[in-house]
Design a protein around this motif. Structure first.
Motif, PDB file in Angstrom:
ATOM      1  N   THR A  16       0.822  -1.208   0.000  1.00  0.00           N
ATOM      2  CA  THR A  16       0.000   0.000   0.000  1.00  0.00           C
ATOM      3  C   THR A  16       0.851   1.251   0.000  1.00  0.00           C
ATOM      4  O   THR A  16       1.922   1.283   0.583  1.00  0.00           O
ATOM      5  CB  THR A  16      -0.891   0.012   1.273  1.00  0.00           C
ATOM      6  N   LEU A  17       0.340   2.274  -0.626  1.00  0.00           N
ATOM      7  CA  LEU A  17       0.917   3.609  -0.549  1.00  0.00           C
ATOM      8  C   LEU A  17      -0.073   4.467   0.221  1.00  0.00           C
ATOM      9  O   LEU A  17      -1.233   4.603  -0.173  1.00  0.00           O
ATOM     10  CB  LEU A  17       1.146   4.178  -1.948  1.00  0.00           C
ATOM     11  N   LEU A  18       0.365   5.008   1.359  1.00  0.00           N
ATOM     12  CA  LEU A  18      -0.462   5.874   2.197  1.00  0.00           C
ATOM     13  C   LEU A  18      -0.125   7.327   1.883  1.00  0.00           C
ATOM     14  O   LEU A  18       1.040   7.708   1.871  1.00  0.00           O
ATOM     15  CB  LEU A  18      -0.192   5.597   3.683  1.00  0.00           C
ATOM     16  N   THR A  19      -1.150   8.125   1.635  1.00  0.00           N
ATOM     17  CA  THR A  19      -0.970   9.553   1.399  1.00  0.00           C
ATOM     18  C   THR A  19      -1.584  10.331   2.552  1.00  0.00           C
ATOM     19  O   THR A  19      -2.737  10.102   2.917  1.00  0.00           O
ATOM     20  CB  THR A  19      -1.616   9.990   0.079  1.00  0.00           C
ATOM     21  N   THR A  20      -0.782  11.240   3.116  1.00  0.00           N
ATOM     22  CA  THR A  20      -1.246  12.173   4.137  1.00  0.00           C
ATOM     23  C   THR A  20      -0.871  13.573   3.669  1.00  0.00           C
ATOM     24  O   THR A  20      -0.198  13.743   2.658  1.00  0.00           O
ATOM     25  CB  THR A  20      -0.609  11.881   5.518  1.00  0.00           C
ATOM     26  N   TRP A  21      -1.291  14.581   4.424  1.00  0.00           N
ATOM     27  CA  TRP A  21      -1.002  15.961   4.045  1.00  0.00           C
ATOM     28  C   TRP A  21      -0.094  16.607   5.081  1.00  0.00           C
ATOM     29  O   TRP A  21      -0.373  16.564   6.283  1.00  0.00           O
ATOM     30  CB  TRP A  21      -2.301  16.756   3.918  1.00  0.00           C
ATOM     31  N   ARG A  22       0.988  17.218   4.588  1.00  0.00           N
ATOM     32  CA  ARG A  22       1.894  17.969   5.454  1.00  0.00           C
ATOM     33  C   ARG A  22       1.224  19.273   5.882  1.00  0.00           C
ATOM     34  O   ARG A  22       0.246  19.717   5.286  1.00  0.00           O
ATOM     35  CB  ARG A  22       3.195  18.280   4.716  1.00  0.00           C
ATOM     36  N   GLN A  23       1.804  19.908   6.880  1.00  0.00           N
ATOM     37  CA  GLN A  23       1.256  21.162   7.391  1.00  0.00           C
ATOM     38  C   GLN A  23       1.222  22.247   6.319  1.00  0.00           C
ATOM     39  O   GLN A  23       0.316  23.075   6.283  1.00  0.00           O
ATOM     40  CB  GLN A  23       2.062  21.631   8.594  1.00  0.00           C
ATOM     41  N   ASP A  24       2.208  22.224   5.391  1.00  0.00           N
ATOM     42  CA  ASP A  24       2.245  23.245   4.339  1.00  0.00           C
ATOM     43  C   ASP A  24       1.316  22.917   3.169  1.00  0.00           C
ATOM     44  O   ASP A  24       1.283  23.636   2.179  1.00  0.00           O
ATOM     45  CB  ASP A  24       3.676  23.458   3.841  1.00  0.00           C
ATOM     46  N   GLY A  25       0.555  21.819   3.267  1.00  0.00           N
ATOM     47  CA  GLY A  25      -0.395  21.459   2.229  1.00  0.00           C
ATOM     48  C   GLY A  25       0.115  20.484   1.191  1.00  0.00           C
ATOM     49  O   GLY A  25      -0.653  19.980   0.383  1.00  0.00           O
ATOM     50  N   HIS A  26       1.423  20.223   1.184  1.00  0.00           N
ATOM     51  CA  HIS A  26       1.983  19.264   0.235  1.00  0.00           C
ATOM     52  C   HIS A  26       1.679  17.837   0.684  1.00  0.00           C
ATOM     53  O   HIS A  26       1.463  17.578   1.869  1.00  0.00           O
ATOM     54  CB  HIS A  26       3.501  19.448   0.107  1.00  0.00           C
ATOM     55  N   LEU A  27       1.708  16.928  -0.278  1.00  0.00           N
ATOM     56  CA  LEU A  27       1.448  15.525   0.022  1.00  0.00           C
ATOM     57  C   LEU A  27       2.661  14.860   0.654  1.00  0.00           C
ATOM     58  O   LEU A  27       3.799  15.201   0.354  1.00  0.00           O
ATOM     59  CB  LEU A  27       1.094  14.771  -1.256  1.00  0.00           C
ATOM     60  N   HIS A  28       2.408  13.876   1.508  1.00  0.00           N
ATOM     61  CA  HIS A  28       3.445  13.010   2.062  1.00  0.00           C
ATOM     62  C   HIS A  28       2.995  11.584   1.788  1.00  0.00           C
ATOM     63  O   HIS A  28       1.913  11.180   2.213  1.00  0.00           O
ATOM     64  CB  HIS A  28       3.602  13.242   3.566  1.00  0.00           C
ATOM     65  N   MET A  29       3.800  10.826   1.039  1.00  0.00           N
ATOM     66  CA  MET A  29       3.448   9.451   0.687  1.00  0.00           C
ATOM     67  C   MET A  29       4.420   8.491   1.348  1.00  0.00           C
ATOM     68  O   MET A  29       5.613   8.746   1.378  1.00  0.00           O
ATOM     69  CB  MET A  29       3.466   9.269  -0.816  1.00  0.00           C
ATOM     70  N   SER A  30       3.869   7.397   1.861  1.00  0.00           N
ATOM     71  CA  SER A  30       4.672   6.392   2.552  1.00  0.00           C
ATOM     72  C   SER A  30       4.260   5.001   2.094  1.00  0.00           C
ATOM     73  O   SER A  30       3.066   4.678   2.116  1.00  0.00           O
ATOM     74  CB  SER A  30       4.448   6.456   4.066  1.00  0.00           C
ATOM     75  N   PRO A  31       5.236   4.162   1.714  1.00  0.00           N
ATOM     76  CA  PRO A  31       4.892   2.770   1.461  1.00  0.00           C
ATOM     77  C   PRO A  31       4.651   2.079   2.804  1.00  0.00           C
ATOM     78  O   PRO A  31       5.448   2.232   3.735  1.00  0.00           O
ATOM     79  CB  PRO A  31       6.122   2.210   0.750  1.00  0.00           C
TER      80      PRO A  31
END
Length: 107
Positions: A16-31
């Motif tokens: 799975t690839l998990l996508t969350t949002w950083r405080q500055d609005g950019h995406l953060h993706m984690s396997p």
């Protein structure tokens, strides 16, 4: 997509690839690896200090892309609201440290 199709994919595939949002609005993706709980919700184990956990505590929006091990083949995208559950004293991460379960609820 029908939720039962997504839950079946969660039972059969853990990549799975998990996508969350950083405080500055950019995406953060984690396997990550994921699996369903008894209610069919997506469960991920992570360290409490991981950026994905910090991001989800601040902004619970999350998206998962669950795919087959061979990468090419069927996949599902699941979007929803995450709930971070702290499990004190339980070793969930590979490093043997207490972790957090991240539950992604259906949007």
């Amino acid at each position: 997509m029908d939720i039962t199709v997504a839950q079946q994919c969660l039972r059969e595939h853990e990549n799975t690839l998990l996508t969350t949002w950083r405080q500055d609005g950019h995406l953060h993706m984690s396997p990550v690896t994921v699996g369903p709980d008894a209610a069919g919700r997506a469960i991920i184990s992570s360290r409490a200090t991981a950026y994905k956990v910090r991001n989800l505590r601040r902004d619970p929006r999350a998206a998962l892309c669950v795919f087959v091990e061979a990468f090419t083949g069927p996949w599902v995208q699941i979007e929803g609201t995450a709930e971070v559950l702290t499990l004190s004293g339980v070793c969930l991460s590979k490093g043997g440290r207490p972790g957090d379960d991240i539950t992604i609820r259906e949007a």
